[in-house]
Design a protein around this motif. Structure first.
Motif, PDB file in Angstrom:
ATOM      1  N   PHE A 204     -28.403  42.380  44.985  1.00  0.00           N
ATOM      2  CA  PHE A 204     -29.029  41.456  44.044  1.00  0.00           C
ATOM      3  C   PHE A 204     -29.348  42.250  42.774  1.00  0.00           C
ATOM      4  O   PHE A 204     -29.395  43.471  42.802  1.00  0.00           O
ATOM      5  CB  PHE A 204     -30.316  40.871  44.636  1.00  0.00           C
ATOM      6  N   SER A 267     -30.980  34.228  53.374  1.00  0.00           N
ATOM      7  CA  SER A 267     -29.922  33.330  53.839  1.00  0.00           C
ATOM      8  C   SER A 267     -28.582  33.844  53.341  1.00  0.00           C
ATOM      9  O   SER A 267     -28.423  34.128  52.144  1.00  0.00           O
ATOM     10  CB  SER A 267     -30.172  31.916  53.313  1.00  0.00           C
ATOM     11  N   ASP A 327     -22.153  35.053  49.962  1.00  0.00           N
ATOM     12  CA  ASP A 327     -23.220  34.744  49.013  1.00  0.00           C
ATOM     13  C   ASP A 327     -24.552  34.837  49.739  1.00  0.00           C
ATOM     14  O   ASP A 327     -24.660  34.495  50.925  1.00  0.00           O
ATOM     15  CB  ASP A 327     -23.031  33.336  48.438  1.00  0.00           C
ATOM     16  N   VAL A 329     -29.048  34.454  49.374  1.00  0.00           N
ATOM     17  CA  VAL A 329     -30.261  34.044  48.659  1.00  0.00           C
ATOM     18  C   VAL A 329     -31.432  34.739  49.335  1.00  0.00           C
ATOM     19  O   VAL A 329     -31.664  34.570  50.541  1.00  0.00           O
ATOM     20  CB  VAL A 329     -30.456  32.517  48.683  1.00  0.00           C
ATOM     21  N   THR A 331     -35.561  35.320  49.176  1.00  0.00           N
ATOM     22  CA  THR A 331     -36.844  34.857  48.639  1.00  0.00           C
ATOM     23  C   THR A 331     -37.885  35.953  48.820  1.00  0.00           C
ATOM     24  O   THR A 331     -38.120  36.409  49.944  1.00  0.00           O
ATOM     25  CB  THR A 331     -37.302  33.574  49.344  1.00  0.00           C
ATOM     26  N   GLU A 336     -36.741  33.103  44.204  1.00  0.00           N
ATOM     27  CA  GLU A 336     -35.384  33.217  44.736  1.00  0.00           C
ATOM     28  C   GLU A 336     -34.545  34.187  43.920  1.00  0.00           C
ATOM     29  O   GLU A 336     -34.580  34.189  42.693  1.00  0.00           O
ATOM     30  CB  GLU A 336     -34.682  31.851  44.736  1.00  0.00           C
ATOM     31  N   HIS A 337     -33.789  35.045  44.639  1.00  0.00           N
ATOM     32  CA  HIS A 337     -32.845  35.964  44.021  1.00  0.00           C
ATOM     33  C   HIS A 337     -31.472  35.680  44.629  1.00  0.00           C
ATOM     34  O   HIS A 337     -31.322  35.651  45.857  1.00  0.00           O
ATOM     35  CB  HIS A 337     -33.245  37.418  44.301  1.00  0.00           C
ATOM     36  N   HIS A 338     -30.480  35.484  43.781  1.00  0.00           N
ATOM     37  CA  HIS A 338     -29.123  35.196  44.253  1.00  0.00           C
ATOM     38  C   HIS A 338     -28.263  36.450  44.133  1.00  0.00           C
ATOM     39  O   HIS A 338     -28.276  37.134  43.108  1.00  0.00           O
ATOM     40  CB  HIS A 338     -28.509  34.044  43.446  1.00  0.00           C
ATOM     41  N   GLY A 339     -27.525  36.755  45.199  1.00  0.00           N
ATOM     42  CA  GLY A 339     -26.714  37.955  45.213  1.00  0.00           C
ATOM     43  C   GLY A 339     -25.440  37.785  46.003  1.00  0.00           C
ATOM     44  O   GLY A 339     -25.039  36.664  46.350  1.00  0.00           O
TER      45      GLY A 339
END
Length: 364
Positions: A204, A267, A327, A329, A331, A336-339
């Motif tokens: 991330f 997730s 992908d 996600v 928290t 939320e951080h998307h990576g």
């Protein structure tokens, strides 16, 4: 039996560095992967040292345009463990735990490379892996995992690919696990009666995440650890009691993984529906019938092949062990951080809590 390694203050026993205890299965290994966010390129490499077998082998693989190119090499190393070149493939430690370089010189394959991995955080030491089959020691090793940013160029079929936008992971492991030719008298239950391995290094922008689990046939973990690591902060460990996961129907491939980190949720969704997003670990020798780790190919041997990436391959030993671009996600404190990262999966035998039965029977 003195070698270059004996001039470094790294001895752990009274023996010269060329010797590493009395177990023929001792190994020392490097692994790397890298990927672009859109999945257009995925690459991986490995170099393994087997002092008791006097073998060193290496591989460099690239998946692009629906194909996986595999370059492999093996040599007898004459006990010299610091010469990290096998045929065209070389690993160079530029700055220990900070920067490592991979080069692939010109060879009979269409692949060359000169790339550098720069670490994004301090390495994560995984819990020691110790596993017995009855009285027999099958595994006893240490691993560390570290995410990083890539730079440099990979060339495939004359196409130069700048990988400055790629992130990835490297690991190091050393100790005892089965390598080289099969044992003449394997354990009564067989060499792979059951093995359930899940490994998920994730990148991330503000964090790096990591989770792994080795479970027994009942689904109970015998080695499990998770880490959420702020790039500029302190790593936070977690060890969830349960993994919420699902498989794609008719396969042993993960569809979704969800974990409680103690400070939020993680997730992970593999992109296994797209054939360009799955990497076969057999390219690096894992479970390969010819290029298995530590196999003796003589003084020096190289090999190259291409595997078509089938989104729904037949389940066998060459396709059961994969890394799936994924992908993620994360928290943390409600944010939320998307990576992106990988879900490595090797599922042989039963796993009661997730519904797997038999040796390779697919999920319902």
């Amino acid at each position: 039996m003195l070698t270059k390694g004996d001039d470094y203050p790294l001895h752990q026993t009274p023996e010269p560095m060329a010797l590493s205890g009395g177990n023929r299965n001792f190994y020392d290994r490097y692994f790397f992967n890298g990927y672009s966010a859109d999945g257009s390129i995925f690459f991986a490499a490995a170099l393994g040292i087997y002092p008791q077998l006097d073998i060193m082998d290496a591989a460099f693989c690239v998946t692009i345009d629906g194909k996986q190119h595999n370059l492999r090499a093996s040599k007898r190393m004459s006990s010299e463990r610091l010469d990290l070149t096998v045929g065209p493939i070389t690993v160079t430690i530029v700055e220990p735990l900070e920067k490592l370089r991979l080069t692939v010189a010109g060879n009979d394959s269409p692949i060359t490379a000169d790339i550098l991995l720069t670490a994004r955080h301090q390495p994560i030491e995984e819990p020691r892996f110790i596993r017995r089959e009855g009285p027999r020691l099958l595994m006893d090793y240490t691993r560390m995992t570290q995410n990083g940013d890539w730079s440099g160029t990979i060339t495939v079929d004359g196409q130069d690919i700048d990988i400055a936008n790629c992130r990835g992971t490297r690991d190091r492991s050393w100790g005892i696990r089965q390598v080289g030719a099969a044992e003449s008298q394997p354990p009564p239950a067989g060499e792979f009666p059951q093995f359930w391995w899940l490994w998920t290094p994730l990148n991330f922008d503000e964090h790096c995440g990591f989770f792994h689990s080795n479970d027994d046939g009942e689904g109970e973990p015998w080695n499990r650890r998770g880490v959420v690591d702020a790039i500029t902060g302190t790593a936070t460990e977690f060890e969830p009691k349960a993994i919420d996961l699902s498989y794609h129907s008719g396969s042993r491939r993960i569809k979704q993984v969800t974990l409680d980190t103690g400070n939020g949720q993680l997730s992970i969704t593999p992109r296994t529906g797209d054939k360009t997003r799955t990497f076969y670990m057999s390219g690096l020798g894992y479970l390969h019938p010819v290029w298995g780790h530590g196999m003796d190919h003589g003084g020096l041997e190289t090999g190259y092949d291409v595997i078509p990436l089938d989104p729904a391959p037949a389940i066998d030993m060459t396709t059961i062990h994969i890394q799936a671009l994924s992908d993620a996600v994360l928290t943390v404190d409600g944010k939320e951080h998307h990576g992106i990262g990988v879900v490595e999966q090797l599922f042989i035998g039963p796993h009661a809590t997730s519904g797997l039965t038999g040796i390779m029977d697919p999920a319902a």
